[in-house]
Design an enzyme around this catalytic site. Structure first.
Site, PDB file in Angstrom:
ATOM      1  N   GLY A  97     -21.228   1.739   1.335  1.00 46.05           N
ATOM      2  CA  GLY A  97     -20.102   1.938   2.247  1.00 46.05           C
ATOM      3  C   GLY A  97     -19.486   3.297   1.979  1.00 46.05           C
ATOM      4  N   ALA A  98     -18.192   3.443   2.215  1.00 51.02           N
ATOM      5  CA  ALA A  98     -17.553   4.755   2.071  1.00 51.02           C
ATOM      6  C   ALA A  98     -17.694   5.282   0.645  1.00 51.02           C
ATOM      7  CB  ALA A  98     -16.081   4.650   2.480  1.00 51.02           C
TER       8      ALA A  98
ATOM      9  N   LYS B 116      -5.211   2.009 -11.275  1.00 57.90           N
ATOM     10  CA  LYS B 116      -5.686   2.048  -9.888  1.00 57.90           C
ATOM     11  C   LYS B 116      -5.440   0.706  -9.193  1.00 57.90           C
ATOM     12  CE  LYS B 116      -8.297   3.715  -6.371  1.00 57.90           C
ATOM     13  NZ  LYS B 116      -9.726   3.503  -6.175  1.00 57.90           N
TER      14      LYS B 116
ATOM     15  N   ASN C 287      -3.413   0.256  -5.898  1.00 55.05           N
ATOM     16  CA  ASN C 287      -3.994  -0.346  -4.695  1.00 55.05           C
ATOM     17  C   ASN C 287      -3.207  -1.570  -4.234  1.00 55.05           C
ATOM     18  OD1 ASN C 287      -6.205   1.226  -3.870  1.00 55.05           O
ATOM     19  ND2 ASN C 287      -7.451   0.437  -5.534  1.00 55.05           N
TER      20      ASN C 287
END
Lengths: 306, 304
Positions: free
Chosen positions: A9-10, A185, A189
């Site tokens: 994916g990205a 992180k 997030n």
């Protein structure tokens, strides 16, 4: 040297396209989206945005076609970790090391059920899928990796991967203990993704609007209290990351916002859900994180109505 | 024959106008010229829980309103100030009834005239299919009470008028406990529905799993109940009981804020959750969950 990117994916694409720049690295991309796989094999994997890059590699949806690899980089959505590793476990042997660069808490435990050496990883760069074979690169940034403690991964393997990825153009730090970076992180997030997903605001817009920015701070504070109770020291203040991201990725829509817009299941269980559950074990309540968790789960349920 | 003016012909205003036309002369003040023209030409059709074809006289010009005995202001809370301004200096013999969500509608109207006021909340709901057609879906009660020195008899008469038209109504000596029950219920159910896209269905009552929505709903209602307690209000009904009861209905209700968000219309969040949060501030009660939902719904509006 062979590297298999599990989930292109990205974020997986950022790693795959960069690693493919190194002559001595043979990159294999494992992904279930057949149109994406075909486009990569035909035209290469193209990044555009904050940098332009085309990576040549072999992509496949059939794990059995992939030869034995020295390293794995796992970038599937957290809820697909188990299925993706069950499919690709044969690609890795007892000398291979497999690194999770996924969002959230709990992925390494799942990877370790399938392979011997696991590396705990956290990555800041972000992007979005434009079309099959084409990925928008929205943000540059560092990655932090370290041995997954229970698997006893030798530090040499961690350093080897960090050196490789850094040389490919994505600065990566090898750490003896990568939990700090991962929790930083995860808190970042968990504090920003659901706010974007529930409102439709891009990251910078969440930060520009005072009521949502204040909510982000409250969510960060709950996460920090949970981490303190777990005796993990954060390497950065997640708040600084929020402000940093507002500068370098103002218009980036969080992956969870992208998921909600595409009506794809989100990673909320591994973010806010993990904070609530770890907090509960440690006796620290995280009521606003629980609210984000329940609201996003309910939002996912609402798609079944239409 | 009683003369009634209904200000604002959304779902609630149309339900009042469509029913009351059976027992009185009904005029309607609309915001759009086309809406008034359509009502004058076609009348107002009510379907669903009742079947009515009502003749009403509609206008968008407040100066053209006839004198009336009762005026029901049924605009959305977001349009209340403009409606009250339009009525200033008019309808000298009228008693005015407000049915807006949230708190403080009566004060807004009072600032524009000294009519006797009736406080009301309504639990009715429906769907507008056209300017001249409203479907009556939930045939629940309207609750009325006196505001300031309005005599109780006037409240009783209004409740009887509503009942004689086929609507359900109940008069109270003091509406505050019921208003607060509804405020807490609404502040919770509307914002949660707007954020999740869910109608008021079984999800709102589920609490077994750690990520169940009912836990959030219950926490929000408990926060609201603490604010009411600090304001020395004894609630008419426990909001959580209202929630359990409402989610056991056959068809799930689509709260107006969910509809607003779906068509990108400004929501009533400032008047519903906002009035609860302002009361909490005044009384020094902490309401982090309501503040969070307020921020998120404002964030949705910001994203447009």
């Amino acid at each position: 040297m062979r590297v298999c990117v599990v989930g292109c994916g990205a974020v997986g694409s950022l790693f795959a396209a960069h690693l493919a720049q190194l002559e001595e690295v043979e990159v294999w991309a494992y992904d279930l989206a057949r149109d994406h796989v075909e486009a990569i094999n035909r035209d290469g994997l193209r990044l555009s945005g904050v940098g332009e890059l085309v990576g040549r590699m072999t992509a496949t949806s059939e794990a059995a076609e992939i030869p034995r690899c020295d390293y794995g980089i796992v970038a599937v959505k957290s809820m697909h970790t188990d299925a993706a590793l069950a499919a690709t476990a044969g690609v890795f042997d007892d000398e291979s090391a497999v690194c999770s660069v996924q969002n959230g808490i709990g992925n390494e435990e799942t990877v370790a059920e399938h392979v011997r050496f696991v590396i705990r990883g956290t990555t800041f760069p972000a992007g979005h899928l434009i079309a099959p074979g084409q990925v928008g690169w929205d943000t540059k940034g560092d990655s932090w990796i370290g041995p997954f403690e229970p698997s006893g991964t030798p530090m040499g393997k961690v350093e080897g991967l960090a050196e490789l990825v850094t040389r490919a153009g994505m600065p990566t730090h090898a750490l003896a203990d990568a939990r700090s970076a991962q929790w930083t992180k995860a808190i970042f997030n968990a504090a920003t993704n659901p706010v974007g997903a529930l409102t439709g605001l891009a990251h910078g817009e969440v930060c520009d609007f005072e009521p949502t920015r204040r909510l982000v701070t409250q969510l960060c504070d709950e996460g920090k209290a949970v981490v303190a109770a777990l005796a993990i020291e954060l390497d950065h203040d997640p708040e600084e990351m929020v402000d940093h991201a507002a500068r370098v990725a103002h218009d980036h829509k969080a992956s969870m916002t992208q998921d909600v817009e595409a009506r794809r299941q989100t990673e909320i269980d591994f973010l806010n859900g993990a904070i609530v559950e770890r907090g509960e074990e440690a006796g620290v309540p995280a009521p606003l994180n629980r609210t984000m968790w329940a609201l996003v789960k309910a939002l996912e349920d609402s798609w079944a109505l239409a | 024959m009683t003369r009634v003016c209904v200000v604002g012909a959304g779902v609630i205003g149309s339900l009042y106008a469509g029913h009351l036309a059976q027992v009185g002369e009904v005029s309607v003040l609309t915001r759009r010229e086309g809406h008034a023209e359509a009502l004058n030409a076609e009348g107002l059709h009510v379907s669903g829980k009742s079947e009515r074809q009502a003749a009403v006289s509609a206008t968008r010009d407040p100066a053209a309103l006839p004198d009336v005995d009762l005026c029901i202001v049924a605009t959305k809370a977001t349009h209340l100030e403009a409606a009250a301004q339009a009525l200033e200096g008019r309808l000298p013999g009228a008693t005015i009834m407000t049915v807006q969500n949230g708190l403080g509608a009566e004060e807004i109207v009072r600032a524009h005239g000294d009519w006797p006021l009736i406080s009301a909340v309504t639990f009715m709901s429906g769907t507008k299919h056209a300017d001249t057609h409203v479907e009556y879906i939930l045939d629940t009660e309207t609750w009325l009470g006196p505001y300031e020195s309005t005599p109780r008899e006037s409240v009783d008469e209004t409740a009887q008028l509503l009942a004689s038209s086929g609507l359900k109504a109940r008069a109270f000596d003091n509406l505050r406990p019921a208003q607060w029950s509804k405020l807490i219920f609404n502040a919770t159910v509307n914002s949660v529905a707007a954020l999740t896209g869910l109608p008021h269905d079984r999800h709102f009552a589920e609490t077994a799993r750690p990520d169940d929505l009912g836990r959030v709903v219950r926490e929000l209602m408990e926060e609201g109940t603490r604010v009411a307690a600090a304001a020395a209000i004894e609630l008419h009904e426990d909001p959580w009981d209202m929630n359990i009861h409402a989610t056991q209905h056959g068809s799930a209700h689509y709260p107006s804020m969910l509809e607003d968000v779906q068509v990108r219309r400004p929501t009533e969040i400032d008047l519903i959750t906002g009035s609860l949060v302002r009361e909490a501030d005044r009384l020094g009660v902490d309401v982090p969950q309501h503040r969070a939902l307020y921020a998120l719904v404002k964030g949705i509006e910001e994203s447009w």
